[in-house]
Design a protein around this motif. Structure first.
Motif, mmCIF file in Angstrom:
data_model
loop_
_atom_site.group_PDB
_atom_site.id
_atom_site.type_symbol
_atom_site.label_atom_id
_atom_site.label_comp_id
_atom_site.label_asym_id
_atom_site.label_seq_id
_atom_site.Cartn_x
_atom_site.Cartn_y
_atom_site.Cartn_z
ATOM 1 N N PRO A 14 0.733 -1.374 0.033
ATOM 2 C CA PRO A 14 0.033 0.083 0.012
ATOM 3 C C PRO A 14 0.891 1.073 -0.089
ATOM 4 N N PHE A 15 2.143 1.175 0.153
ATOM 5 C CA PHE A 15 2.907 2.154 0.329
ATOM 6 C C PHE A 15 3.151 2.792 -1.264
ATOM 7 N N PRO A 16 2.560 3.956 -1.530
ATOM 8 C CA PRO A 16 2.443 4.129 -3.075
ATOM 9 C C PRO A 16 3.657 4.753 -3.641
ATOM 10 N N MET A 17 3.610 4.568 -5.128
ATOM 11 C CA MET A 17 4.774 5.092 -5.917
ATOM 12 C C MET A 17 4.693 6.721 -5.634
ATOM 13 N N ARG A 18 3.671 7.109 -5.654
ATOM 14 C CA ARG A 18 3.712 8.820 -5.692
ATOM 15 C C ARG A 18 3.469 9.216 -4.233
ATOM 16 N N GLY A 19 4.499 10.142 -3.803
ATOM 17 C CA GLY A 19 4.580 10.490 -2.423
ATOM 18 C C GLY A 19 3.404 11.191 -1.793
ATOM 19 N N LEU A 668 12.466 2.370 -1.378
ATOM 20 C CA LEU A 668 11.867 1.803 -0.243
ATOM 21 C C LEU A 668 10.499 1.139 -0.742
ATOM 22 N N ARG A 669 9.814 1.586 -1.830
ATOM 23 C CA ARG A 669 8.648 0.811 -2.253
ATOM 24 C C ARG A 669 8.841 -0.702 -2.810
ATOM 25 N N PHE A 670 10.133 -0.766 -3.478
ATOM 26 C CA PHE A 670 10.405 -2.188 -3.688
ATOM 27 C C PHE A 670 10.792 -3.037 -2.584
ATOM 28 N N LEU A 671 11.427 -2.402 -1.619
ATOM 29 C CA LEU A 671 11.904 -3.158 -0.389
ATOM 30 C C LEU A 671 10.498 -3.717 0.154
ATOM 31 N N LEU A 672 9.591 -2.628 0.619
ATOM 32 C CA LEU A 672 8.229 -2.958 1.189
ATOM 33 C C LEU A 672 7.535 -4.040 0.518
ATOM 34 N N ALA A 673 7.445 -3.709 -0.625
ATOM 35 C CA ALA A 673 6.478 -4.414 -1.582
ATOM 36 C C ALA A 673 7.039 -6.005 -1.607
ATOM 37 N N ALA A 780 9.782 8.299 6.251
ATOM 38 C CA ALA A 780 10.487 7.167 7.153
ATOM 39 C C ALA A 780 9.076 6.563 7.688
ATOM 40 N N GLU A 781 8.295 7.550 8.567
ATOM 41 C CA GLU A 781 7.178 7.199 9.318
ATOM 42 C C GLU A 781 6.193 6.447 8.204
ATOM 43 N N GLU A 782 5.948 6.986 7.216
ATOM 44 C CA GLU A 782 5.087 6.227 6.268
ATOM 45 C C GLU A 782 5.401 4.685 5.977
ATOM 46 N N ALA A 783 6.678 4.679 5.635
ATOM 47 C CA ALA A 783 7.341 3.287 5.434
ATOM 48 C C ALA A 783 7.258 2.586 6.598
ATOM 49 N N TRP A 784 7.251 3.282 7.888
ATOM 50 C CA TRP A 784 7.401 2.307 9.118
ATOM 51 C C TRP A 784 6.094 1.817 9.406
ATOM 52 N N GLU A 785 5.064 2.310 9.065
ATOM 53 C CA GLU A 785 3.780 1.891 9.440
ATOM 54 C C GLU A 785 3.492 0.420 8.596
ATOM 55 N N GLN A 786 4.028 0.353 7.376
ATOM 56 C CA GLN A 786 4.008 -0.746 6.512
ATOM 57 C C GLN A 786 4.992 -1.833 7.214
ATOM 58 N N LEU A 787 5.990 -1.375 7.624
ATOM 59 C CA LEU A 787 7.445 -2.324 8.071
ATOM 60 C C LEU A 787 7.043 -2.840 9.156
ATOM 61 N N ALA A 788 6.875 -2.012 10.258
ATOM 62 C CA ALA A 788 6.394 -2.656 11.394
ATOM 63 C C ALA A 788 5.141 -3.294 11.878
#
Length: 938
Positions: A14-19, A668-673, A780-788
């Motif tokens: 759900p981490f979008p490509m467009r910020g 970051l999107r690739f990693l999270l996906a 980073a916070e947006e990515a963290w929501e998906q990661l953690a």
């Protein structure tokens, strides 16, 4: 027909490509506020070692500009990096609330005739409104701070503690009352601090004036002895001065020469002229006359020679001073102790009067000869006309030169002697401490020696300012400021003998009512029967004293903080501003600087290096950047720019920053996906079971993290951005992730090969997100929501990631060395593949077969990867050929003759080996329907 695309492990997030940062960030700010993130960080960090960055208070007047944004973002990056590094790093923001600029705003709106108490009330309200406006903008930048409890210099408690700080400095012996020239703004009607003075070009009349030598015809000519000649009786002798401030001539008390310079007596058609030998010819050329040197003497031979003032019926004398130079003029200096510090100090040595004939409005007092009642600038023309009429004017011209201006009104100031209060740089400490007997200048110099500077050149700048600065005039003649709560004896002008106790009594009242308590206070309330002999001082404190004492009023009084601070961080102009006022008050109170280190950043300029100006139309407002591109773009620009010099910004520069951000976000999107179906608790593999390239990449990430965290410690943020961006684009995008795609997408979802990759990616992503967090806080916070995936969690509640390891340091070093060499060899292959693609020989690299002809060492290294070598090279086939000579090394690229696997896109001979799946290769068949392929290296 089977849709093999559905059999691939395609990434999903759900981490979008467009910020969409400008739209998304406000929602994150709202969430941070609702879950009280700052308070949670404080609770999480409780008990850790402290790191204190003390906020230099911006002035509460006007919306923030790009310089404010740079300053606050740099501070926020440091606070967050220290938090992630394991410190308890509270950040208490502050505002400077007193002073002329705010009072000036009230005067512009309501006029100058308001009662003083109403002015103070309106100023307080205005300042609070400005604080709220600026606070909202700072919060929008993503700055985490104790916004609910900032410090304001106009808080009653702080005002009271400023008075106590004044008392401490008085008790230590550094405060005195004196009459000397100070920077005086006519528009402000007040003395100015050095930091309130800007230097701009000004056109002034430069004049050469002759002071006639006093000579009694009945006596020997006074020049006969110093020049050791007979003086012609038919000519008047003049000493010639040069000045760009004719209006100061009414206050002239002497003419100063350098005791060691040579001075010539020159016979000219304008009379006998005394000029410095080194400037004589330039002067004669300027006057358009010729002259013959009759004799020469040293400056000290002319000392005490009497001169006629050029238009006032009095005499002045020649004095000696080593501040005289031969840079310009005549080598003889017009000396008015009321209008210049050099003049004042030399005048003190000779007992010259320093009373100023100019009042606070910039007009001469009525009794002043020739110019009484005139404004100083208008007096210039009157004086020049009088000198010309009396034949004392040798030359006049208009020159453009650098001249001090009021920073607020942008108008020229004057130097004017007035009774003021000073902190003495050479005054000796008289307190009961180990510092007794030390001068403030000595203590300040030692404090600078003990301070760490970022960048290092800041040390020399501050040292020079401390070495040369005059005493600090801390009194002001305004309404909106902390009062100097002294009781002065009406006859002796001395302070009350119980001044320390009286200051504390007043401070206690100010705690309850603010500064208005002093202005309402009746003298009898504290002095009783003594009240008839004393009056209350009406002066207020220099606003730089307010902010300069926050080490005492804030650091020592806020339980979150501690004294001294680990770091002060401000713009380069603060070497003469807050850095210096804090240093001097700290040394005057505690004998040391209130900080361990100083960090200085430069000013923001446009893309061509020009200063930002509304008239030039090159101003870029931070609010506009945030509203269109997002705060993280602004933060990334700040971090990516070397703040030690000027910070360049333009729309074109911001476009490049946006492109950099896009690459980072896509990584970051690739990693999270590719971690979407990965649970670290159930799917992680022990590191010893990882594939070799995964182990290498984690070791490389550990190197990266060590390097970046060290850069954070040294505050080298532009190097961090460069390093992390390069890691994303080259190490990950251009190498590891490019190789990994095949394994992630085509192997079985639960296979060792895929879980090894995901295990590595999990730790790499954790490291990367945390390393980016101080700079790209929202992203980073947006990515963290998906990661953690933990409710109410935040990346800022954690520390740098602890990366796993199962090998010795020596083994890790060998692994890194091995793969670094493999990457070098791979880069040669990639270059050859690109050439083949350009020539139209192949399309994708998977359409190629390559043959690598290389020497034994490389052959052994490459062949050690076995079948995995083709995955590293991203080709369908790789053949190795060992050769003996390096000169014969080569890489041959040919197009694969085989069909393309519909699922993995490799070109393989074995496609169609299964009649049920005629478009698949045997590897895909194994991954889908068999035991799965085995990989060991990549």
């Amino acid at each position: 027909m089977t849709d093999y695309k559905k059999t691939l492990n395609l990434p999903d997030t759900p981490f979008p490509m467009r910020g969409d940062l400008a739209k998304r960030e406000p929602g994150m700010l709202k969430a941070w506020h609702e879950k009280q993130l700052y308070e949670k960080i404080r609770a999480t960090c409780h008990g850790r070692p402290k790191f204190i960055l003390h906020d230099g208070p911006p002035y509460a007047n006007g919306d923030i500009h790009i310089g404010h944004a740079v300053n606050k973002i740099l501070k926020d990056i440091i606070i967050k990096s220290k938090t992630l590094a394991g410190f308890d790093a509270p950040y208490v923001p502050g505002w400077d609330c007193h002073g002329l600029p705010i009072e000036h705003q009230i005067e512009k709106k309501y006029g100058k005739r308001l009662p003083a108490e109403q002015v103070r009330e309106l100023c307080r309200t205005f300042a609070q409104e400005q604080v709220e406006r600026q606070k909202a903008d700072f919060i929008r930048l993503g700055v985490l701070a104790d916004w609910e409890h900032p410090y304001l210099t106009m808080n009653y408690q702080t005002e009271a503690d400023i008075i106590r700080a004044l008392g401490k400095i008085y008790e230590n012996g550094y405060l005195y009352q004196g009459q000397k020239p100070v920077n005086w703004c006519i528009d402000c009607g007040s003395a100015l601090a050095e930091a309130e003075v800007d230097y701009e070009n000004k056109t002034s009349p430069a004049i050469d004036v002759g002071f006639a030598v006093v000579h009694d015809p009945a006596a020997t000519h006074p020049l006969a002895k110093p020049f050791a000649i007979s003086i012609p009786e038919n000519k008047t002798a003049f000493v010639v001065i040069w000045t760009t401030t004719p209006w100061t001539l009414p206050a002239n008390q002497a003419v100063c020469v350098h005791p060691d310079f040579d001075y010539e007596l020159v016979n000219t058609q304008r009379g006998l002229l005394i000029l410095a030998a080194g400037l004589k010819q330039a002067c004669l050329t300027r006057y358009q006359i010729s002259g013959e040197t009759l004799a020469t003497c040293k400056g000290h031979d002319l000392e005490h020679l009497q001169l006629h003032h050029p238009f006032d019926a009095r005499t002045v004398s020649i004095i000696c001073g080593k501040h005289v130079t031969l840079e310009a003029g005549t080598g003889l200096v017009h000396t008015a102790p009321a209008h210049g510090l050099d003049d004042y100090f030399i005048g003190q040595q000779y007992g010259l009067a320093s009373d100023s004939p100019v009042n606070g409005e910039g007009k001469f007092i009525d009794t002043t000869p020739l110019v009484g009642g005139l404004f100083v600038w208008k007096a210039n023309d009157v004086i020049i006309d009088a000198l010309s009429a009396s034949q004392h004017l040798l030359y006049v011209e208009k020159i453009e030169h650098s001249y001090p201006h009021c920073w607020r009104h942008k108008t020229p100031i004057i130097f004017r002697s007035t009774p003021q209060w000073f902190i003495g740089m050479n005054a000796l400490h008289s307190g009961d401490s180990s510092k007794k007997g030390a001068s403030l200048r000595e203590l300040a110099k030692k404090a600078v020696d003990a301070t760490t500077f970022f960048p290092a050149w800041g040390r020399a700048r501050l040292e020079a300012m401390i070495k040369n600065r005059p005493d600090w005039c801390i009194s002001r003649q305004r309404n909106w400021g902390v009062p100097m709560t002294f009781f002065i004896h009406k006859e002796t002008q001395t302070l009350h003998p119980r001044t320390p106790a009286l200051l504390e009594a007043v401070a206690c009242e100010v705690e309850k009512q603010g500064i208005e308590a002093w202005f309402k206070l009746e003298t009898t309330t504290l002095l009783g029967k003594e009240a008839d002999h004393y009056h209350k001082l009406s002066d207020t404190l220099d606003v730089w004293f307010d902010s300069g004492t926050t080490h005492a009023t804030v650091l020592k009084n806020d339980s979150q903080l501690s004294h001294p601070a680990d770091l002060y961080l401000e713009g380069s102009d603060q070497h003469r501003g807050w850095f210096q006022s804090s240093l001097l008050t700290g040394c005057a109170m505690d004998g040391r600087a209130p900080y361990h280190a100083l960090l200085t950043h430069g000013f923001v300029v446009d893309g061509q290096g020009h200063k930002m100006s509304k008239s030039k139309g090159n101003v870029i407002a931070p609010q506009k950047i945030v509203d269109t591109l997002g705060a993280d773009i602004l933060r990334l620009w700040v971090a990516s720019t070397d703040y030690s010099g000027e910070l360049f910004i333009s729309d074109e520069i911001l476009k490049r920053i946006v492109e950099t951000y896009r690459r980072i976000r896509n990584t970051l999107r690739f990693l999270l996906a590719n971690l979407a179906d990965f649970s670290p608790k159930t799917d992680s593999l022990p590191m010893e079971n990882w594939l070799e390239i995964d182990q290498y990449m984690l070791a490389h990430t550990q190197e990266l993290q060590n390097h970046v965290t060290a850069l954070y410690q040294r505050y080298e943020f532009h190097q961090i951005v460069h390093t992390l961006h390069n890691f994303c684009s080259e190490d990950l995008g251009g190498f590891y992730l490019d190789i990994l795609k095949d394994r992630l997408y085509t192997t079985a979802a639960q296979s060792k090969a895929r879980r090894s990759a995901q295990s590595a990616l999990y730790h790499i992503t954790h490291s990367l997100v945390r390393l980016f967090a101080p700079i790209l806080s929202f992203t980073a916070e947006e990515a963290w929501e998906q990661l953690a995936a933990v409710p109410d969690d935040s990346v800022f509640l954690h520390t740098w990631h602890r990366l796993p390891s199962h090998q010795s340091t020596e083994e890790v070093s060998k692994l890194i060395s091995r793969w670094n060499r493999l990457r070098q060899l791979r880069s040669h292959v990639q270059k050859k593949l690109e050439e083949a693609r350009t020539q139209g020989l192949i399309g994708s690299s998977l359409a190629a077969n390559i043959t690598i002809c290389t020497t034994a060492e490389n052959y052994t290294l490459l062949s050690s990867l076995g079948e995995d070598l083709r995955f590293v090279m991203i080709t369908s086939e790789v053949h190795l050929q060992e050769i003996s000579s390096e000169s014969d090394e080569n890489i041959l690229v040919t197009a694969s003759p085989h069909a393309k696997c519909e699922r993995c896109w490799h070109y393989r001979k074995d496609i169609g080996s299964d009649v049920n799946h005629p478009t698949l290769c045997s590897r895909c068949l194994s991954n889908l329907y068999g035991a799965g392929e085995q990989r060991h290296h990549a």
